[in-house]
Design a protein around this motif. Structure first.
Motif, short mmCIF file in Angstrom:
data_model
loop_
_atom_site.label_atom_id
_atom_site.label_comp_id
_atom_site.label_asym_id
_atom_site.label_seq_id
_atom_site.Cartn_x
_atom_site.Cartn_y
_atom_site.Cartn_z
N GLY A 88 1.22 -6.60 10.99
CA GLY A 88 0.04 -7.45 10.92
C GLY A 88 -0.40 -7.66 9.49
O GLY A 88 -0.02 -6.90 8.59
N VAL A 89 -1.19 -8.70 9.27
CA VAL A 89 -1.65 -9.00 7.92
C VAL A 89 -2.64 -7.95 7.44
O VAL A 89 -2.52 -7.43 6.32
CB VAL A 89 -2.27 -10.42 7.85
CG1 VAL A 89 -3.04 -10.62 6.55
CG2 VAL A 89 -1.17 -11.47 7.98
N ILE A 90 -3.63 -7.61 8.25
CA ILE A 90 -4.62 -6.62 7.79
C ILE A 90 -4.00 -5.23 7.63
O ILE A 90 -4.30 -4.54 6.64
CB ILE A 90 -5.85 -6.60 8.71
CG1 ILE A 90 -6.67 -7.88 8.48
CG2 ILE A 90 -6.73 -5.38 8.45
CD1 ILE A 90 -7.14 -8.10 7.04
N PRO A 91 -3.11 -4.77 8.52
CA PRO A 91 -2.41 -3.52 8.21
C PRO A 91 -1.68 -3.57 6.87
O PRO A 91 -1.69 -2.60 6.11
CB PRO A 91 -1.43 -3.36 9.38
CG PRO A 91 -2.12 -4.02 10.52
CD PRO A 91 -2.82 -5.21 9.90
N ALA A 92 -1.07 -4.72 6.56
CA ALA A 92 -0.39 -4.88 5.27
C ALA A 92 -1.38 -4.83 4.13
O ALA A 92 -1.14 -4.19 3.09
CB ALA A 92 0.39 -6.19 5.24
N VAL A 93 -2.52 -5.51 4.28
CA VAL A 93 -3.54 -5.51 3.24
C VAL A 93 -4.00 -4.08 2.96
O VAL A 93 -4.08 -3.65 1.80
CB VAL A 93 -4.73 -6.40 3.64
CG1 VAL A 93 -5.93 -6.18 2.71
CG2 VAL A 93 -4.33 -7.88 3.63
N SER A 94 -4.31 -3.33 4.01
CA SER A 94 -4.78 -1.96 3.83
C SER A 94 -3.71 -1.09 3.16
O SER A 94 -4.02 -0.26 2.29
CB SER A 94 -5.17 -1.35 5.19
OG SER A 94 -6.28 -2.02 5.73
N SER A 95 -2.46 -1.30 3.55
CA SER A 95 -1.37 -0.52 2.98
C SER A 95 -1.19 -0.83 1.50
O SER A 95 -1.00 0.07 0.67
CB SER A 95 -0.08 -0.80 3.75
OG SER A 95 0.95 0.06 3.36
N VAL A 96 -1.27 -2.10 1.14
CA VAL A 96 -1.14 -2.50 -0.26
C VAL A 96 -2.32 -1.97 -1.08
O VAL A 96 -2.14 -1.53 -2.22
CB VAL A 96 -1.01 -4.03 -0.38
CG1 VAL A 96 -1.10 -4.47 -1.84
CG2 VAL A 96 0.31 -4.50 0.23
N VAL A 97 -3.51 -2.00 -0.51
CA VAL A 97 -4.67 -1.44 -1.20
C VAL A 97 -4.40 0.02 -1.56
O VAL A 97 -4.65 0.47 -2.69
CB VAL A 97 -5.95 -1.56 -0.33
CG1 VAL A 97 -7.07 -0.68 -0.88
CG2 VAL A 97 -6.41 -3.01 -0.26
N ARG A 98 -3.87 0.77 -0.62
CA ARG A 98 -3.61 2.19 -0.87
C ARG A 98 -2.51 2.40 -1.90
O ARG A 98 -2.55 3.37 -2.68
CB ARG A 98 -3.23 2.89 0.45
CG ARG A 98 -4.40 3.10 1.38
CD ARG A 98 -4.02 3.98 2.56
NE ARG A 98 -3.10 3.33 3.49
CZ ARG A 98 -3.47 2.58 4.51
NH1 ARG A 98 -4.76 2.37 4.75
NH2 ARG A 98 -2.57 2.04 5.31
N ARG A 99 -1.52 1.53 -1.94
CA ARG A 99 -0.37 1.73 -2.82
C ARG A 99 -0.62 1.20 -4.23
O ARG A 99 -0.26 1.84 -5.22
CB ARG A 99 0.86 1.05 -2.21
CG ARG A 99 2.10 0.99 -3.10
CD ARG A 99 2.65 2.37 -3.44
NE ARG A 99 3.07 3.12 -2.26
CZ ARG A 99 3.89 4.17 -2.29
NH1 ARG A 99 4.38 4.58 -3.45
NH2 ARG A 99 4.19 4.80 -1.19
N VAL A 100 -1.22 0.01 -4.33
CA VAL A 100 -1.33 -0.67 -5.63
C VAL A 100 -2.54 -0.20 -6.43
O VAL A 100 -2.50 -0.15 -7.66
CB VAL A 100 -1.35 -2.19 -5.41
CG1 VAL A 100 -1.67 -2.94 -6.70
CG2 VAL A 100 -0.01 -2.66 -4.84
N SER A 101 -3.63 0.12 -5.73
CA SER A 101 -4.83 0.59 -6.42
C SER A 101 -5.00 2.08 -6.21
O SER A 101 -4.21 2.72 -5.50
CB SER A 101 -6.05 -0.17 -5.90
OG SER A 101 -6.31 0.15 -4.54
#
Length: 391
Positions: A88-101
């Motif tokens: 899903g898009v929001i699961p991806a957004v949350s995952s990227v938030v955790r990884r990139v920031s």
């Protein structure tokens, strides 16, 4: 009768949208009251009839279908090698938030914006830093204060920006020039650009939707782009999305994020349904957009002729209409509660999107014309009752 005129009783079907009291009319969550494309249903039926549902991984045909769709529909072909499957898009957004920031970092957004972004940021220990969109009330439109945006991106704690392209809830497709300017600023200030493009297929007229992956190489290599058939084909429960990351180093990081968070394994229906949507859904989408365009015009005409207290403040994208109720001199939460109690109409209160959202309501018009007419009549009744009680 067109398939888009069919009234479908969704009560008692585990629908979040239709978990309502008798007589209520929900026009809030981004979920269409139309059956999806027949080709998608057929693909899912074929899969179910096969009867064996072991572990799966996306085939090359899945990523090729995504690439072909964006080339044919939007004139920009992403390389399948850039693509990752996600649930899903929001699961991806949350995952990227955790990884990139990192915890304590700023994540820049443009309020009023999709409320789930705030959950993805703040539930993960990051800070929301909004460069609020500027509202021109006379025109009923928004624009970006680029001086303010650059100031927010230049903050040493800002490491990620989440863009909504097209923008939800204000219904605005960003021009290619605007996207280029945003991407340039992100690159200049070493901020990764994460673009949610789930509404990209639902744009009406100019400016056309421009995927961020269509920007020049040096800009797209600093970006993560999330797409999905979810909104386009009303298949949110498939839990299928594609994360497009043109930059090799950034893609490796996002790959690790999605796999570490166990978000990269498809369910039994997501692959055949997505492939069918992208390879056989174009004609259905064209009919859907014609229906939505007629619904948008119906709402605009009604507001202009019969309900001047509610001002259209949406532009040319999505089936979610952003409506200015500032003339009622109340906040959106108070009015939406009153509206539901008095008329049964359920709309989204704009305050949850932050920024200046408290003076707006959001209406979902992805439903048959009869429901649009009913909803508008209820809205007019609610406005008149509210005005009478607050003279």
């Amino acid at each position: 009768m067109s398939e888009f005129d069919q009234l479908i009783d969704r009560t008692g079907t585990d629908s979040i949208k239709w978990a309502v009291k008798p007589g209520e009319l929900p026009m809030w969550i981004a979920d269409m009251d139309f059956k999806t494309a027949p080709a998608i249903i057929a693909a899912m039926q074929q899969k179910v009839q096969f009867g064996v549902f072991g572990y799966e991984e996306p085939p090359a045909a899945y990523f090729t279908a995504v690439a072909d769709w964006y080339e044919s529909q939007h004139g920009a072909r992403p390389d399948p090698a850039w693509m990752l499957y996600c649930t899903g898009v929001i699961p991806a957004v949350s995952s990227v938030v955790r990884r990139v920031s990192h915890p304590g970092d700023n994540v820049v957004v443009q309020a009023p914006v999709y409320n789930m972004f705030y959950h993805s940021i703040e539930n993960n220990g990051r800070h929301t830093l909004s460069s609020d969109l500027v509202y021109d009330q006379a025109a009923g439109t928004y624009h970006i204060d680029f001086e303010d945006l650059e100031q927010k991106l230049a903050d040493p704690l800002s490491t990620l920006m989440i863009l909504c392209n097209p923008h939800n809830p204000v219904g605005k497709a960003w021009s290619k020039a605007t996207l280029t300017r945003i991407a340039e600023l992100c690159l200049k200030h070493h901020v990764v650009l994460l673009s949610d493009e789930i509404h990209g297929d639902l744009v009406f007229g100019a400016p056309a939707y421009t995927p961020v992956f269509a920007l020049p190489e040096r800009l797209r290599n600093n970006a993560v782009i999330c797409v999905s058939p979810s909104k386009t084909f009303n298949v949110a429960a498939l839990h299928a999305a594609t994360v497009i990351v043109p930059g090799a180093a950034l893609r490796e990081s996002v790959t690790r994020a999605l796999n570490n968070d166990e978000l990269a394994e498809p369910n039994l229906l997501s692959l055949p349904a997505s492939i069918a949507a992208y390879t056989q859904g174009a004609a259905w989408l064209a009919d859907l957009k014609a229906t939505l365009l007629a619904n948008r015009r119906q709402v605009q005409d009604f507001l202009q002729s019969s309900l001047p207290a509610v001002k259209p403040a949406f532009e040319n994208a999505t089936y979610l209409l952003w409506l200015d109720i500032s003339a009622l001199h109340t906040d959106s939460e108070t009015f939406c509660q009153f509206l539901r109690e008095q008329t049964g109409l359920i709309l989204s209160a704009g305050g949850e999107y932050r920024g200046n959202g408290a003076q707006f309501i959001r209406m979902n018009i992805a439903c048959p014309k009869a429901q649009i007419t009913d909803g508008l009549q209820r809205l007019a009744k609610g406005v008149h009752l509210f005005e009478e009680q607050n003279l």
